[in-house]
Enzyme design. Structure first.
Site, PDB file in Angstrom:
ATOM      1  N   SER A  30       1.127   3.004   5.014  1.00  0.00           N
ATOM      2  CA  SER A  30       1.941   3.665   6.035  1.00  0.00           C
ATOM      3  C   SER A  30       2.547   2.711   7.056  1.00  0.00           C
ATOM      4  O   SER A  30       3.059   3.158   8.075  1.00  0.00           O
ATOM      5  CB  SER A  30       1.129   4.748   6.759  1.00  0.00           C
ATOM      6  OG  SER A  30       0.719   5.754   5.851  1.00  0.00           O
ATOM      7  N   GLY A  60       0.792  -1.221   0.000  1.00  0.00           N
ATOM      8  CA  GLY A  60       0.000   0.000   0.000  1.00  0.00           C
ATOM      9  C   GLY A  60       0.827   1.274   0.000  1.00  0.00           C
ATOM     10  O   GLY A  60       2.062   1.261   0.106  1.00  0.00           O
ATOM     11  N   HIS A  61       0.122   2.404  -0.118  1.00  0.00           N
ATOM     12  CA  HIS A  61       0.779   3.704  -0.180  1.00  0.00           C
ATOM     13  C   HIS A  61       1.544   4.015   1.104  1.00  0.00           C
ATOM     14  O   HIS A  61       1.123   3.664   2.204  1.00  0.00           O
ATOM     15  CB  HIS A  61      -0.248   4.809  -0.454  1.00  0.00           C
ATOM     16  CG  HIS A  61      -1.295   4.938   0.616  1.00  0.00           C
ATOM     17  ND1 HIS A  61      -2.399   4.117   0.676  1.00  0.00           N
ATOM     18  CD2 HIS A  61      -1.400   5.785   1.662  1.00  0.00           C
ATOM     19  CE1 HIS A  61      -3.140   4.465   1.714  1.00  0.00           C
ATOM     20  NE2 HIS A  61      -2.557   5.470   2.325  1.00  0.00           N
ATOM     21  N   ASN A  62       2.695   4.650   0.941  1.00  0.00           N
ATOM     22  CA  ASN A  62       3.563   5.108   2.042  1.00  0.00           C
ATOM     23  C   ASN A  62       4.227   3.980   2.812  1.00  0.00           C
ATOM     24  O   ASN A  62       4.898   4.219   3.815  1.00  0.00           O
ATOM     25  CB  ASN A  62       2.798   5.986   3.046  1.00  0.00           C
ATOM     26  CG  ASN A  62       2.194   7.220   2.427  1.00  0.00           C
ATOM     27  OD1 ASN A  62       2.631   7.662   1.365  1.00  0.00           O
ATOM     28  ND2 ASN A  62       1.176   7.774   3.061  1.00  0.00           N
ATOM     29  N   VAL A  63       4.046   2.741   2.385  1.00  0.00           N
ATOM     30  CA  VAL A  63       4.707   1.621   3.063  1.00  0.00           C
ATOM     31  C   VAL A  63       6.223   1.737   2.886  1.00  0.00           C
ATOM     32  O   VAL A  63       6.709   2.203   1.853  1.00  0.00           O
ATOM     33  CB  VAL A  63       4.205   0.270   2.508  1.00  0.00           C
ATOM     34  CG1 VAL A  63       5.113  -0.890   2.904  1.00  0.00           C
ATOM     35  CG2 VAL A  63       2.783   0.017   2.988  1.00  0.00           C
TER      36      VAL A  63
END
Length: 363
Positions: A278, A258-261
């Site tokens: 995140s 996912g995003h910001n991982v």
């Protein structure tokens, strides 16, 4: 691929045993092996299968009496499975993509291609993209505007690399992988039911606002060196900072990042796993198949997450976790064993109940 036992042994930095000039044209399991195959007899069960096939050479554990098995030659490294990595690399015929630029490929005039790059049919390379030397861009691949790929990249059929994604050297993407899709980020004007449940743990659900507004993904994706991504896996771009995948990470098929991982170095993420937005994983983390990590979770270095586990809270370094929710592996195993004893325990309670209350009553 045609080679000799001596050549394979030299590549693995071990000594060949027996006839080093034996011709090897393939690698296979012992029961299916022919006289020009290197049989993979790395475990006792496979050693027993040598008699079922026609192999005259085998990859065996160190110390194995290969002559007693009727073989003419053998390779016996200390760690046979690790040796298989090198041997299989030698014998891999690849996908057969032709060199050069296919006439049906579209390459924007402002894109920069290094020496030795090949681009397959119907591939698209966007404006300002940079492709490192000796990279292979397979058929129907899309590389977005201003994306950067390091040297020796291999993008197989149908891979999609989004705009402004930055990827290091020796990158491999299996068919259908997507790097740089938008993150799954939405918000409601009022507090949503999801936020309400998260705060109350389901005690009450009072929120009503469910008109989802899209939060655009302004961040990119940064991928380190020596990373491999499996078929149909997805790595989303960050919201305002990039999603990061560290050097040496290996990601299996059908994985969602996912995003910001942030993934540390040398993480292994197996098929069907999902890492929500995140979350941060340390170095050398193993996420087994179908496991999930909730959003905004921190996972320390050298953690092992067992298959189908759900990580809902932070995990300290060096811990093996298992279950839903994921807890220490030994705790989960003990709880599972206890649950299997429940039917017998209930039967014992019923028996004691009859003994205490002769009439079958409860008081």
């Amino acid at each position: 691929m045609r080679t000799t036992l001596a050549d394979i042994a030299a590549a693995l930095r071990v000594d060949p045993l027996g006839d080093a000039d034996l011709v090897i044209t393939g690698i296979t399991e012992p029961a299916d092996a022919g006289p020009e195959d290197l049989a993979l007899a790395m475990q006792p069960a496979y050693i027993d299968d040598l008699a079922k096939g026609g192999a005259v050479a085998a990859l065996l554990p160190a110390g194995t009496d290969w002559q007693a098995l009727g073989l003419k030659g053998a390779i016996c490294p200390d760690r046979p499975r690790y040796a298989l990595a090198g041997a299989s690399a030698m014998m891999d015929a690849g996908e057969g993509y032709p060199a050069g630029l296919h006439p049906t490929a579209f390459i924007d005039p402002s894109a920069q291609l290094g020496d030795g790059v090949s681009v397959g049919p119907l591939a698209v390379i966007g404006a300002g993209a940079q492709i490192g030397a000796n990279s292979v861009i397979g058929p129907q691949v899309h590389v977005g505007a201003q994306a950067q790929l390091g040297q020796r990249a291999l993008l197989r059929e149908g891979v999609r690399i989004g705009a402004r994604v930055v990827i290091g050297d020796n990158f491999i993407a299996q068919p259908g992988a997507v790097v740089g899709g938008d993150g799954f980020s939405f918000v409601t004007p009022e507090k949503s039911t999801a936020e309400d449940v998260r705060e109350t743990l389901g005690d009450t659900v009072t929120a009503e606002g469910q008109a989802w507004a899209r939060i655009h993904s302004l961040g990119g994706v940064l991928v380190g060196d020596d990373v491999e991504i499996g078929a149909n896996s997805c790595i989303d771009r960050g919201t305002v900072r990039p999603t990061r995948v560290g050097d040496g990470c290996k990601i299996d098929n059908l994985v969602q990042i996912g995003h910001n991982v942030v993934l540390g170095r040398n993480c292994l993420v197996c098929a069907g796993a999902g890492i929500a937005g995140s979350s941060r994983l340390g170095d050398n983390v193993v996420v087994a198949g179908m496991a999930g990590v909730a959003d905004n979770i921190s996972v320390g270095d050298n953690v092992v997450i067992a298959a189908a586990s759900a990580v809902l809270s932070n995990v300290p370094a060096g811990r093996a976790v298992m279950g839903y929710p994921a807890v220490k592996m030994e705790t989960n195993v003990a709880a599972y064993k206890a649950s299997r004893r429940l039917p017998r325990l209930l039967a014992d309670v019923a028996s004691l109940k009859k003994a205490v209350f002769k009439d079958g009553g409860t008081d």
